[in-house]
Write a protein that holds these residues in place. Structure first.
Motif, PDB file in Angstrom:
ATOM      1  N   GLU A  49      -0.325  -5.716   0.796  1.00 41.99           N
ATOM      2  CA  GLU A  49       0.110  -4.395   0.228  1.00 41.99           C
ATOM      3  C   GLU A  49      -0.827  -3.247   0.449  1.00 41.99           C
ATOM      4  OE1 GLU A  49       2.390  -4.289  -3.947  1.00 41.99           O
ATOM      5  OE2 GLU A  49       0.822  -5.942  -4.130  1.00 41.99           O
ATOM      6  N   ILE A  50      -0.253  -1.851   0.712  1.00 46.51           N
ATOM      7  CA  ILE A  50      -1.364  -0.790   0.895  1.00 46.51           C
ATOM      8  C   ILE A  50      -1.766  -0.537  -0.534  1.00 46.51           C
ATOM      9  CG2 ILE A  50       0.067  -0.351   3.047  1.00 46.51           C
ATOM     10  CD1 ILE A  50       1.296   1.893   1.571  1.00 46.51           C
ATOM     11  N   LYS A  51      -2.846   0.409  -0.396  1.00 54.14           N
ATOM     12  CA  LYS A  51      -3.293   1.254  -1.735  1.00 54.14           C
ATOM     13  C   LYS A  51      -2.932   2.606  -1.507  1.00 54.14           C
ATOM     14  CE  LYS A  51      -6.788  -2.349  -2.261  1.00 54.14           C
ATOM     15  NZ  LYS A  51      -8.386  -2.598  -2.676  1.00 54.14           N
ATOM     16  N   GLY A 118      -6.290   4.087  -4.933  1.00 51.31           N
ATOM     17  CA  GLY A 118      -7.007   2.820  -4.619  1.00 51.31           C
ATOM     18  C   GLY A 118      -6.097   1.745  -5.267  1.00 51.31           C
ATOM     19  N   LEU A 119      -5.095   1.886  -6.201  1.00 54.50           N
ATOM     20  CA  LEU A 119      -3.891   0.739  -6.477  1.00 54.50           C
ATOM     21  C   LEU A 119      -2.967   0.633  -5.670  1.00 54.50           C
ATOM     22  CD1 LEU A 119      -3.712   2.234 -10.341  1.00 54.50           C
ATOM     23  CD2 LEU A 119      -5.456   0.649  -9.366  1.00 54.50           C
ATOM     24  N   TYR A 219      -1.823  -5.079   9.997  1.00 55.01           N
ATOM     25  CA  TYR A 219      -1.102  -4.317   9.039  1.00 55.01           C
ATOM     26  C   TYR A 219      -1.632  -2.864   8.964  1.00 55.01           C
ATOM     27  CZ  TYR A 219       2.029  -7.984   7.415  1.00 55.01           C
ATOM     28  OH  TYR A 219       2.822  -8.988   7.606  1.00 55.01           O
ATOM     29  N   LEU A 220      -1.077  -1.872   9.322  1.00 56.14           N
ATOM     30  CA  LEU A 220      -1.376  -0.360   9.432  1.00 56.14           C
ATOM     31  C   LEU A 220      -1.266   0.084   7.759  1.00 56.14           C
ATOM     32  CD1 LEU A 220      -0.237   1.078  12.779  1.00 56.14           C
ATOM     33  CD2 LEU A 220      -2.433  -0.210  12.234  1.00 56.14           C
ATOM     34  N   THR A 221      -1.953   1.002   7.433  1.00 54.52           N
ATOM     35  CA  THR A 221      -2.056   1.724   6.421  1.00 54.52           C
ATOM     36  C   THR A 221      -1.608   3.279   6.603  1.00 54.52           C
ATOM     37  OG1 THR A 221      -4.050   2.345   6.150  1.00 54.52           O
ATOM     38  CG2 THR A 221      -3.737   0.580   5.203  1.00 54.52           C
TER      39      THR A 221
END
Length: 266
Positions: A49-51, A118-119, A219-221
């Motif tokens: 999961e991304i932040k 940040g979540l 995986y990219l953000t």
């Protein structure tokens, strides 16, 4: 005449040799996933999961069985007036988004300022269910990033910035969006520029080795920049000049003419 012919022949052979030598590339420089048959299967791919980051635009919609109860927790739609080709104004309803500020906060109706930077998406949804659950029984919350994008630069067929409709995109998908690397792209040293906790990080990925699939950069953000370096052949070609092939062709033509002259004179 024979001495001149010998001289031109040697010069031409020398340049052609250098050109062909520079154009050579090994299989190891080109082929992707070369050791994939020796890799073990990973079962944790779906856990990524991304932040949420500052400057993200979030669409957050709260609903419930009683729609009237959920209305105070949603931003109002705004009317956007656009001009059609016939110069007539047309109104469209669009849902407002929440901009994450530089400190990672959004200002949410009823609940006030909330720290979301940040979540992960799951962590934010859990927070909303807890806080809104005080007012609404079993609230339904839909959250997505509106402005998720990545940029791909360098030796790819179609460099540019690409908007992503999902919240999970791989490096391979990003390269596919850019229509893959050119033959001059350096596949074993792809640079990924990523912002982590407000600081830029610089990371290298080798896509010729399949184990990069298990790296943190598979995986990219959002807002990642992917840069593909030119390989040695492209750099050498730029140093010699774009007309190298033309010069070799001209040299070959001159040698052919000299050969004909020498043959005729003999």
């Amino acid at each position: 005449m024979k001495l001149k012919f010998s001289f031109f022949t040697k010069i031409s052979a020398f340049w052609i040799f250098l050109f062909l030598l520079g154009a050579c590339a090994s299989k190891g420089d080109i082929v992707y996933y070369q050791n994939i048959d020796r890799m073990t299967t990973q079962k944790n791919a779906n856990s990524y999961e991304i932040k949420i980051q500052p400057d993200d635009l979030l669409s957050i919609i709260v609903s419930a069985e009683d729609l009237e109860i959920a209305l105070p927790f949603n931003l109002r739609s705004v009317s956007v007036v656009s001009q059609s080709r016939q110069n007539s104004a047309r109104g469209e309803e669009t849902m407002q988004s929440y901009l994450v500020d530089s400190n990672g906060y959004i200002d949410f109706p009823i609940l006030g300022k909330l720290k979301v930077g940040g979540l992960t998406r799951t962590e934010i949804l859990n927070m909303f269910h807890t806080k809104i659950g005080v007012y609404i029984k079993n609230p339904i919350i839909n959250l997505r990033i509106v402005n998720f994008k990545i940029s791909v630069q360098g030796e790819v067929a179609s460099p540019g910035s690409y908007s992503v409709n999902t919240e999970r995109v791989t490096l391979i998908e990003a390269l596919a969006m850019a229509k893959d690397l050119t033959i001059y792209g350096k596949r074993n040293n792809i640079l990924i520029i990523r912002e982590v906790d407000g600081a830029k990080t610089y990371n290298r990925v080798d896509i010729t080795k399949a184990d990069f699939i298990n790296s943190p950069f598979y995986y990219l953000t959002q807002n990642d920049v992917v840069y593909v370096e030119p390989n040695k052949n492209k750099i050498n070609g730029a140093a010699i000049g774009p007309n190298t092939g033309v010069l070799i062709s001209i040299t070959s033509l001159v040698i052919t003419l000299i050969t004909l002259i020498v043959t005729t004179s003999n």
